[in-house]
Design a protein around this motif. Structure first.
Motif, PDB file in Angstrom:
ATOM      1  N   PHE A 344       0.823  -1.213   0.000  1.00 28.40           N
ATOM      2  CA  PHE A 344       0.000   0.000   0.000  1.00 28.40           C
ATOM      3  C   PHE A 344       0.858   1.265   0.000  1.00 28.40           C
ATOM      4  CE2 PHE A 344      -2.899   3.198   1.681  1.00 28.40           C
ATOM      5  CZ  PHE A 344      -4.079   2.898   0.986  1.00 28.40           C
ATOM      6  N   LEU A 345       0.452   2.212  -0.827  1.00 31.70           N
ATOM      7  CA  LEU A 345       1.151   3.483  -0.968  1.00 31.70           C
ATOM      8  C   LEU A 345       0.307   4.609  -0.392  1.00 31.70           C
ATOM      9  CD1 LEU A 345       2.279   3.000  -4.677  1.00 31.70           C
ATOM     10  CD2 LEU A 345       3.720   2.732  -2.646  1.00 31.70           C
ATOM     11  N   GLY A 346       0.910   5.450   0.404  1.00 33.37           N
ATOM     12  CA  GLY A 346       0.187   6.596   0.932  1.00 33.37           C
ATOM     13  C   GLY A 346      -0.119   7.605  -0.161  1.00 33.37           C
ATOM     14  N   ALA A 347      -1.203   8.350   0.007  1.00 31.40           N
ATOM     15  CA  ALA A 347      -1.615   9.327  -0.993  1.00 31.40           C
ATOM     16  C   ALA A 347      -0.552  10.420  -1.144  1.00 31.40           C
ATOM     17  CB  ALA A 347      -2.952   9.948  -0.608  1.00 31.40           C
ATOM     18  N   VAL A 348      -0.426  10.903  -2.374  1.00 28.53           N
ATOM     19  CA  VAL A 348       0.506  12.001  -2.639  1.00 28.53           C
ATOM     20  C   VAL A 348      -0.250  13.113  -3.350  1.00 28.53           C
ATOM     21  CG1 VAL A 348       2.529  10.514  -2.776  1.00 28.53           C
ATOM     22  CG2 VAL A 348       1.215  10.991  -4.845  1.00 28.53           C
ATOM     23  N   ASN A 349       0.158  14.349  -3.099  1.00 27.25           N
ATOM     24  CA  ASN A 349      -0.419  15.511  -3.783  1.00 27.25           C
ATOM     25  C   ASN A 349       0.424  15.834  -5.011  1.00 27.25           C
ATOM     26  OD1 ASN A 349      -2.481  15.894  -1.855  1.00 27.25           O
ATOM     27  ND2 ASN A 349      -1.088  17.062  -0.529  1.00 27.25           N
ATOM     28  N   ASN A 362      -3.351   5.291  -3.356  1.00 30.71           N
ATOM     29  CA  ASN A 362      -2.631   4.072  -3.724  1.00 30.71           C
ATOM     30  C   ASN A 362      -3.012   3.574  -5.122  1.00 30.71           C
ATOM     31  OD1 ASN A 362      -1.288   1.300  -3.104  1.00 30.71           O
ATOM     32  ND2 ASN A 362      -3.413   0.748  -3.494  1.00 30.71           N
ATOM     33  N   ASN A 363      -4.310   3.396  -5.348  1.00 35.80           N
ATOM     34  CA  ASN A 363      -4.737   2.825  -6.627  1.00 35.80           C
ATOM     35  C   ASN A 363      -4.395   3.718  -7.806  1.00 35.80           C
ATOM     36  OD1 ASN A 363      -5.689   0.520  -5.491  1.00 35.80           O
ATOM     37  ND2 ASN A 363      -7.827   1.163  -5.406  1.00 35.80           N
ATOM     38  N   GLY A 364      -4.384   5.012  -7.590  1.00 39.71           N
ATOM     39  CA  GLY A 364      -4.034   5.922  -8.674  1.00 39.71           C
ATOM     40  C   GLY A 364      -2.561   5.897  -9.000  1.00 39.71           C
ATOM     41  N   GLN A 365      -1.741   5.472  -8.052  1.00 40.75           N
ATOM     42  CA  GLN A 365      -0.304   5.421  -8.285  1.00 40.75           C
ATOM     43  C   GLN A 365       0.129   4.138  -8.992  1.00 40.75           C
ATOM     44  OE1 GLN A 365       2.173   6.735  -4.840  1.00 40.75           O
ATOM     45  NE2 GLN A 365       0.213   7.292  -3.904  1.00 40.75           N
ATOM     46  N   LYS A 366      -0.739   3.162  -9.060  1.00 39.27           N
ATOM     47  CA  LYS A 366      -0.425   1.902  -9.735  1.00 39.27           C
ATOM     48  C   LYS A 366      -1.015   1.933 -11.144  1.00 39.27           C
ATOM     49  CE  LYS A 366       0.239  -0.488  -5.413  1.00 39.27           C
ATOM     50  NZ  LYS A 366      -0.241  -1.445  -4.403  1.00 39.27           N
TER      51      LYS A 366
END
Length: 535
Positions: A344-349, A362-366
């Motif tokens: 799992f990846l923490g949200a980023v701006n 997370n899902n947007g980063q994959k």
């Protein structure tokens, strides 16, 4: 072409109406009892129906490609419903769809179309096309299961219910080569013009090349189990004339229609992906990303994209790929056997410019397959010039055959064609000659690793054609996929085939038991190997 498909859809309603008597597969034997068979059904309608269903039928393409084979070869994964392929979670029903929907529809129609057209001396080209399509349909089935009903399949016997016998896959392949050779020779431009044909609109020269390129594909299946036969059939296919240019590609150009389980005009692969909410869609597997990234493949950036997860409609979602790269967020996929929420990846701006900041979870980063690849009207590539060139490269390298040019040239031509064919998608990238040449320069055929390079490129070129990518991986072992087992897995290694439907084991036990005995280990298991899948 899209108007052509919409027009044809109307005439296919007639076919569907006439097929009502062929009820949904409940008893395989019932398929061979058809006392209400229409006496005036036009075989061209049956050909077109099977052509359009091949890539437009939703259930088969969803279950066979998106849920099973593309995850099995680690092209996509991560979504809960794809765990059956990427985690090796056995589901007999999903493995049965190709059989249970294919036999009473595609097989029944194309077998009948071959027989009907053979009786009409004015339909020799139509008959040849139906014979070729019959091979194409049966090849997809036998490659997944092994021995299958072939000679007796789809036949109507008014004398009563007949349980069809299973043909050995070796015998089926021998008949494939015979049928393709004869059908290719039978095509004649001075004879009947099959203008409603979806693939080539009746172009007999194009159909010849399609038959011969299919012949080449199937000949290479025998590369390990019977090399001498494989070599002979490869040479026969090449001599008869295979694809020589991207203009020869066999493509279904679908309509911009959101398929249902009854409407087959849209691309079934695309719809199978898009019918789920964004968070539940498959992501690209890191195995594919790593292979492309390590080769500095110019296709990677346009294919692997990041999307802000709201809204769910692909046409409306926001592409944040460039903003993530600018923020030093690398291209990230899902690992083999893992879900979208694992690692799992923490949200980023990220800054989209103009003062607009969005938070990417997370899902947007994959990364996912790009929007342009999965539109309803995305083209479906059946066999391409790229695949043909890569197969010729392998045959030349593997056996030292003389097939026009050397293995290096075939390889480079195949890679270039695979890259250029992306431009055939609406909104697809147009890669420059410089980008392609740089890739070829950086990725030559290294001594001792030629077959691995060739078949890895074929694996990439076959993205969105799950059954074929799965078949070629089983045949060659390339790329070298690491197993993706975890606590849910029901296999410790990547499965090698689909198990037969339970309905068949219940209703045709005598014949299916003979087929099971021919499998490696003599057990109907997805870890058994079909005849041509030799270790």
């Amino acid at each position: 072409m899209k108007r052509h498909i919409n027009k044809i859809a109307i005439m296919l309603l007639t076919v569907a109406t006439l097929l009502v008597s062929c009820k949904k597969f409940e008893d395989f034997g019932d398929l061979n009892t058809d006392p209400t068979k229409s006496s005036n059904l036009d075989p061209v309608n049956q050909l077109v129906l099977t052509q359009l269903r091949f890539s437009g039928e939703l259930t088969i393409n969803e279950r066979t490609s998106i849920i099973m084979t593309m995850p099995l070869v680690q092209q996509i994964g991560g979504a809960y419903y794809t765990r059956y392929g990427f985690e090796y979670v056995k589901n007999r029903q999903y493995m049965s769809e190709m059989w249970e929907l294919g036999y009473p529809n595609d097989v029944l129609n194309i077998v009948d179309a071959v027989e009907r057209s053979a009786k009409d001396p004015l339909k020799t080209n139509l008959n040849a096309m139906c014979r070729i399509m019959k091979v194409y349909i049966f090849a997809r089935i036998t490659d997944l299961y092994g021995d299958i009903p072939y000679t007796q399949a789809g036949k109507g016997y008014v004398s009563g219910i007949v349980r069809p016998e299973f043909d050995a896959q070796k015998d089926i392949y021998n008949d494939f080569f015979k049928e393709l050779t004869e059908a290719s020779a039978q095509l004649n431009a001075s004879k009947d013009n099959v203008v409603n044909d979806i693939f080539y609109q009746g172009n007999t020269a194009a159909w010849k090349k399609f038959a011969n390129s299919l012949h080449l594909r199937l000949a290479m299946r025998l590369s390990k189990v019977d090399p001498d036969k494989a070599k002979a059939e490869v040479q026969a296919a090449y001599a008869a004339g295979v694809f020589t240019d991207a203009a020869d590609n066999c493509i279904t150009r679908h309509a911009d229609v959101q398929n249902s389980y009854a409407d087959i005009r849209g691309n079934g692969i695309s719809v199978a992906i898009n019918q789920y909410p964004d968070e539940g869609r498959p992501r690209i597997c890191s195995t594919l990303l790593d292979a492309m990234s390590s080769a500095n493949d110019p296709r990677l950036k346009p294919i692997a994209r990041n999307y802000w997860v709201n809204p769910d409609k692909p046409s409306e979602r926001l592409d944040v790929t460039d903003a993530l790269r600018a923020a030093n967020i690398p291209i990230i996929g899902v690992g083999p056997g893992k879900y979208n929420y694992d690692d799992f990846l923490g949200a980023v701006n990220v800054d989209l410019g103009g003062g607009r900041i969005v938070q990417v979870p997370n899902n947007g980063q994959k990364v996912q397959l790009a929007n342009w690849m999965i539109t309803n009207d995305a083209p479906y590539f059946h066999i391409t010039y790229a695949e043909t060139e890569l197969l010729l490269a392998e045959a030349t390298q593997r056996w030292g055959l003389s097939l026009g040019v050397d293995a290096k040239t075939h390889f480079e031509q195949g890679v270039a064609a695979a890259m250029k064919q992306l431009a055939l998608f609406k909104g697809g990238p147009v890669l420059t000659d410089t980008q392609i040449q740089n890739f070829k320069t950086d990725n030559p055929l290294a001594p001792g690793k030629e077959l691995e390079a060739i078949d890895t490129q074929l694996w990439i070129a076959l993205l969105l054609n799950g059954p074929e990518a799965y078949a070629n991986w089983r045949r060659t072992g390339f790329p070298d996929l690491k197993t993706a087992t975890n606590a849910e897995s029901t296999s410790l290694t990547t499965p090698r085939r689909f198990e037969y439907p339970l309905t068949e084991t219940e209703q045709n036990a005598t014949n299916i038991n003979k087929a099971i005995a021919n499998l490696s280990g003599g057990i109907d298991d997805w870890n058994a190997r079909v005849w041509w899948d030799k270790q």
